[in-house]
Design an enzyme around this catalytic site. Structure first.
Site, PDB file in Angstrom:
ATOM      1  N   GLU A  78      -4.707   7.741   6.570  1.00 20.63           N
ATOM      2  CA  GLU A  78      -5.714   6.897   5.926  1.00 20.63           C
ATOM      3  C   GLU A  78      -6.156   5.791   6.879  1.00 20.63           C
ATOM      4  O   GLU A  78      -7.346   5.479   6.987  1.00 20.63           O
ATOM      5  CB  GLU A  78      -5.138   6.301   4.640  1.00 20.63           C
ATOM      6  CG  GLU A  78      -6.132   5.492   3.838  1.00 20.63           C
ATOM      7  CD  GLU A  78      -5.562   4.988   2.522  1.00 20.63           C
ATOM      8  OE1 GLU A  78      -6.262   4.212   1.856  1.00 20.63           O
ATOM      9  OE2 GLU A  78      -4.424   5.362   2.158  1.00 20.63           O
ATOM     10  N   HIS A 102       0.838  -1.202   0.000  1.00 21.47           N
ATOM     11  CA  HIS A 102       0.000   0.000   0.000  1.00 21.47           C
ATOM     12  C   HIS A 102       0.876   1.256   0.000  1.00 21.47           C
ATOM     13  O   HIS A 102       0.606   2.221  -0.723  1.00 21.47           O
ATOM     14  CB  HIS A 102      -0.905  -0.037   1.232  1.00 21.47           C
ATOM     15  CG  HIS A 102      -1.834   1.123   1.334  1.00 21.47           C
ATOM     16  ND1 HIS A 102      -2.212   1.675   2.541  1.00 21.47           N
ATOM     17  CD2 HIS A 102      -2.469   1.869   0.392  1.00 21.47           C
ATOM     18  CE1 HIS A 102      -3.036   2.677   2.327  1.00 21.47           C
ATOM     19  NE2 HIS A 102      -3.204   2.819   1.038  1.00 21.47           N
ATOM     20  N   GLU A 117       2.276   1.864  -3.404  1.00 20.85           N
ATOM     21  CA  GLU A 117       1.259   2.481  -4.278  1.00 20.85           C
ATOM     22  C   GLU A 117       1.226   3.998  -4.082  1.00 20.85           C
ATOM     23  O   GLU A 117       1.191   4.764  -5.048  1.00 20.85           O
ATOM     24  CB  GLU A 117      -0.102   1.867  -3.976  1.00 20.85           C
ATOM     25  CG  GLU A 117      -1.279   2.550  -4.638  1.00 20.85           C
ATOM     26  CD  GLU A 117      -2.391   2.897  -3.652  1.00 20.85           C
ATOM     27  OE1 GLU A 117      -2.736   4.096  -3.527  1.00 20.85           O
ATOM     28  OE2 GLU A 117      -2.912   1.967  -3.006  1.00 20.85           O
ATOM     29  N   HIS A 118       1.254   4.460  -2.827  1.00 19.76           N
ATOM     30  CA  HIS A 118       1.270   5.901  -2.544  1.00 19.76           C
ATOM     31  C   HIS A 118       2.501   6.568  -3.171  1.00 19.76           C
ATOM     32  O   HIS A 118       2.410   7.650  -3.756  1.00 19.76           O
ATOM     33  CB  HIS A 118       1.312   6.130  -1.029  1.00 19.76           C
ATOM     34  CG  HIS A 118      -0.021   6.132  -0.368  1.00 19.76           C
ATOM     35  ND1 HIS A 118      -0.502   7.207   0.341  1.00 19.76           N
ATOM     36  CD2 HIS A 118      -0.991   5.181  -0.293  1.00 19.76           C
ATOM     37  CE1 HIS A 118      -1.701   6.920   0.826  1.00 19.76           C
ATOM     38  NE2 HIS A 118      -2.015   5.689   0.465  1.00 19.76           N
TER      39      HIS A 118
END
Length: 990
Positions: free
Chosen positions: A162, A81, A84-85
């Site tokens: 998040e 994750h 991805e950022h």
């Protein structure tokens, strides 16, 4: 169904070394699909779907890589994750952190990405003539990302923000408990989101360099041979192929083997257990979960689809029908989810009533009784054939997808299905394999089930906590005699197979459109009690239609009690119709019923063939309204819970809610509605419904494959019902149906409304800048402000300052007024956050003043592209037309008119407007700031937070009482209609 035709090779073909190793021009597509498709496999293994649409007004691309958070290193949860950022924050070729997003923003586009257990997807859309530049920047994500130390350190905060946003989300909490209970050495048990602890604090304590691990992860997994790319543009297939070959051939092929998990994730002792979970919101649910093998290979026979269709059915004889009859459940969902790499889950989820919570074992038994009935009946070919027929019909008349949705769906399908079947595969279950259905059914037995129950009432019994979300849960074994009663259950005479679906359309003819057909909706009937608009479609050429009926009666929003009575009436109406409507919905004929401040609104959409049948059934229920007392009690309790649960919604949602409450002329607060629910009784709802339907004004809009004569016939059916009421004797007056208005802030006003929140760690600041009444000029000017501010606002407040994961700037256009708002949900105090917002606006004023003229023109063109994007489906066109009708503005060419004004706006005009309405000391500036302040403290904090300097709060006037605030404010006028059409309703005789 047809085969996409081969296209001729381009004269400007790339050298042979750049040729794909596979080229497919036989992509199966829908008969009415006018787009051209080509499949490729590049030399590096990358699979590609090219989509040529010369008429597209938006281009898009998506790329999936078949690795997700189940491949995280065990010592770095959340790394996939985090990767991805990071890909958005600069590449070797385009090193600026916001270079990609700036390019898209100035080209009428935007982007997003998501990390899944087994896949990561990236996608964007952009103006058609900017596709080449966007693809070049996009490709570099997968070739040479930077992962700079500075950005890495900062972006951990965004990942953590998040995660903190999701901490009070029951969806995330329940999902993670289920993962936590899997075998510790199984990848399914991992924590996929990641947070500051897993990605910074623990790694630092172990001398792990997270940036090095990011580089390793990207180098190990981001390989062309497990990637799929889809691109749609206005260019020819050959031109698109050339672009892709040039830009994506550089992605390295590391010959990665797709990870697989053939072992099932749960240990044997987990089956036959009851897991009780305590939620944040007052929700109650039961999940019966079965672990299965991966069924992806059987997509052409779809045994899981067959069982999902029957177990999740909502008609007579279904599990849901029986549970509703007993008062134990409101809703039920069933479905199979493949991992595509080894295992899957078949889940049956039941939304429980209070009484249902006390009968969980009985509910589970009813489910197993139904499954036993299916075994005894055996797979039915006629049911399978009906499902095949529905799928063929859906594919044949498939609506044109939005470009970004199309490519995003495609890159998921490309990881699973053969390239030539990538469009049709989800609709392709047409091979009759009763053996597979029986085999799957044999897996759905008590000994292979996990029972998960969610309720706040379990709190005293739950002494365990999931480590990341701290969700409380408890585990017990199902009693042996209970399991035996499930295994040896007798048949239940109330449970039966679904009957043949009478709503499947048979007439797909397209009605001829007259040569002189009007371009926009026109009124074909107008009386004091009924106004009917009609527009026959001459663009989409599909046997589909949409019709909506807006039924108004001023009693619906008279006070909080009547507002609740109206809401309950709508809930009960939908509940009564549920069984009947389910077959219609399966046949792609949908009815939505919604309560609104002036009454109710219902819309029928889908295939036009059987719409009148559905309408007649609805009218029967409306004008002969009755209530089942048991269902009333259940639905009342459900509505009360929903009102109470609002307090646990996200802080940014609270800020939006309170701003609307402050500025809307007449709006009832949640607490006012909750207090009034004590007065809501069975008799009151019944009497309210009788009064409501006895005196109505109805406005109707019919659009699609419906002639004027057919629309007139529909109008006559509705009019006959209305004339039988008191409406014709005492019709609703036009001035009883005036639209809501907005409270007006004055130049120089600066208000602050503050509210505490105890459910979230995060707070929220919303800075709202009111810009005046809606006109074409004001509308386009605030849109231009939003266009220019959006990307730099996000880059400054989120990427650089890392104030929080949720950063939004945009237009608020309601009740005839316009404004700009900036919302930031942050762990920091809203006063500090607002200070940073103001600092950004002040700094950016200078940027705007210094902005080169060509950059300003790019922003104008980007906005024009967005405004002029045409509806892609019948329903989108219907919604655009109906938006003007519902608002009583009738400006059917609004976008063209606003863009004409946009073309004439000079940079000097824009700077002047920004200085007046947006800049800190603007002479026309009107501010209302909403702060949602968290009352939670950080349990992990080792020292007190450093005090921050706040410089701008003293200028605000606090709002301590909403009524007092509203009492001293004027209202904006209602936006006048663009066309000379009198207000709907009866004319006053004064």
């Amino acid at each position: 169904m047809t085969i996409a035709e081969s296209s001729q090779k381009s004269a400007t073909r790339k050298p042979d070394s750049m040729e794909p190793i596979l080229r497919l021009n036989n992509i199966e597509k829908s008969l009415q699909d006018t787009r051209d498709y080509r499949g490729l496999q590049l030399e590096n293994g990358l699979k590609v779907l090219l989509i040529s649409d010369p008429n597209t007004d938006v281009s898009a691309a998506a790329l999936s890589v078949q690795v997700g958070h189940m491949s995280d290193p065990t010592n770095l949860p959340g790394l996939a994750h985090f990767c991805e950022h990071m890909l958005f924050l600069g590449t070797e070729k385009y090193p600026h952190e916001n270079g990609y997003t700036t390019y898209l923003s100035q080209s009428g586009g935007s982007s997003n990405a998501a990390t899944y257990p087994l896949m990561t997807k990236y996608h964007f859309h952009v103006a058609p003539d900017k596709l080449d530049g966007a693809l070049d920047r996009f490709a570099q994500f997968f070739i040479a990302p930077l992962f700079t130390p500075s950005a890495t350190e900062r972006e951990i905060n965004a990942v953590n923000s998040e995660h903190e946003k999701n901490l009070p989300s029951d969806l995330w909490r329940i999902k993670q408990v289920n993962r936590h209970l899997a075998k510790p050495d199984h990848a399914y048990s991992k924590f996929g989101s990641g947070n500051k602890t897993t990605l910074s604090e623990i790694p630092k304590s172990k001398n792990i360099d997270v940036r090095d691990e990011l580089l390793k992860f990207h180098k190990q997994w981001y390989s062309a041979n497990i990637m799929c790319l889809a691109v749609i543009g206005k260019e020819s297939l050959d031109e698109l192929e050339g672009m892709v070959l040039e830009k994506f051939s550089e992605i390295e092929n590391k010959n990665v083997k797709v990870p697989g998990w053939p072992r099932h994730p749960y240990a044997e002792e987990r089956y036959g257990q009851k897991v009780k979970i305590v939620p944040i919101k007052d929700i109650r649910s039961l999940t019966i979960s079965f672990t299965t093998d991966d069924l992806t290979q059987f997509y052409k026979s779809g045994p899981d689809n067959y069982l999902t269709h029957l177990i999740g059915h909502e008609g007579k004889g279904s599990i849901l029908s029986e549970l509703r009859r007993l008062g134990w459940c409101n809703d039920l969902m069933a479905g199979h989810q493949n991992t595509q790499n080894g295992f899957g889950f078949f889940d049956i989820v039941v939304d429980l009533t209070q009484e249902g919570l006390e009968h969980v074992d009985d509910i589970v038994k009813i489910v197993f009784q139904y499954l036993e009935m299916l075994r005894k009946e055996g797979p039915k070919k006629w049911i399978f054939d009906e499902c095949v027929k529905l799928n063929e019909m859906r594919f044949r008349f498939k609506e044109k997808e939005q470009p970004e949705n199309l490519v995003t769906h495609a890159v998921s399908s490309m990881q699973i299905f053969p390239l030539e079947e990538v469009l049709i595969a989800p609709y392709l279950s047409n091979e009759w394999r009763p053996d597979l259905i029986k085999g799957l059914l044999d897996e759905l037995v008590p000994s292979k089930s996990r029972i998960v129950i969610v309720s706040q009432s379990f709190e005293p019994d739950c002494d365990l906590a999931e480590p990341y979300y701290k969700t409380k849960y408890g585990i017990t074994r199902v009693a042996k005699d209970t399991v035996q009663s499930w295994e040896n259950c007798e048949l239940n005479e109330n449970l039966k197979l679904a009957l043949p679906n009478s709503f499947i359309p048979t007439n797909f003819d397209i009605s001829d459109v007259p040569a002189d057909a009007p371009k926009h909706p026109t009124i074909i009937l107008d009386t004091p009690i009924l106004r009917v608009w009609h527009k026959q479609d001459n663009q989409f050429n599909k046997p589909k239609a949409c019709m909506t009926f807006d039924m108004s009666n001023p009693i619906a929003y008279l006070d909080p009690l009547n507002c609740n009575l109206n809401h309950m009436m709508v809930m009960l109406l939908k509940d009564q119709l549920n069984e009947y409507l389910y077959d219609a919905e399966l046949a792609s004929l949908k009815l939505s019923v919604m309560g609104k401040s002036c009454g109710i609104d219902f819309t029928i959409r889908g295939f036009s063939d059987k719409q009148v049948v559905l309408l007649e059934k609805l009218l029967d229920h409306l004008f002969d309204f009755s209530i089942d007392e048991k269902r009333f009690d259940i639905l009342k309790e459900e509505y009360v819970r929903s009102l109470k649960n609002f307090k646990a919604e996200q802080p940014y949602q609270h800020s939006i809610y309170y701003l609307a409450l402050l500025l809307t002329e007449n709006a009832w607060a949640n607490m006012e509605l909750l207090d009034a629910m004590e007065l809501v009784t069975y008799d009151r709802v019944l009497n309210f419904a009788k009064e409501f339907f006895q005196r109505l004004h109805t406005e109707c809009f019919i659009f699609g494959n419906v002639t004027k004569q057919q629309a007139t016939d529909i109008a006559g059916r509705v009019n006959t019902r209305l004339e039988a009421t008191n409406a014709s004797k005492l019709p609703i007056l036009a001035r009883q149906m005036l639209k809501k208005r907005e409270y007006k802030l004055l130049a120089g006003d600066s208000y602050l409304f503050e509210k505490e929140n105890e459910f979230h760690k995060s707070s929220c600041a919303q800075l709202y800048l009111q810009c005046g009444a809606q006109t074409d000029h004001t509308n386009i000017m605030v849109n231009l402000v939003s266009q220019v501010l959006s990307e730099p606002c996000y880059d400054c407040l989120r990427t650089k300052e890392q104030l929080g994961y949720i950063v939004f700037s945009g237009v608020r256009k309601v009740n005839g007024a316009n404004g700009i708002r900036i919302i930031v949900q942050s762990a920091k105090h809203p006063s500090y956050v607002e200070d940073r917002i103001e600092n950004f606006l002040q700094t950016y004023l200078q940027v705007i003043e210094d902005m080169p003229l060509d950059e300003f023109e790019r922003h104008k063109e980007a906005l024009a592209v967005k405004k002029l994007e045409k509806p892609k489906t019948i329903f989108q066109q219907f919604s655009q037309f109906y938006g003007e009708i519902a608002m009583q503005t009738y400006h059917f060419e609004r976008e063209e008119a606003e863009v004409a004004i946009l073309r004439k706006i000079s940079k000097a005009d824009f700077v002047d407007y920004f200085k007046k309405f947006i800049a800190k000391d603007g002479e026309e500036r009107r501010v209302l700031s909403v702060h949602i302040v968290s009352q939670q403290t950080d349990e992990n904090a080792t020292s007190e937070a450093e005090p921050v300097e706040i410089t701008n709060m003293e200028r605000h006037k606090p709002i301590s009482d909403i009524v007092t605030f509203k009492s001293c404010k004027e209202l904006y006028p209602i936006a006048l209609p663009f066309l000379d059409i009198k207000a709907k309703g009866a004319r006053s005789k004064l």
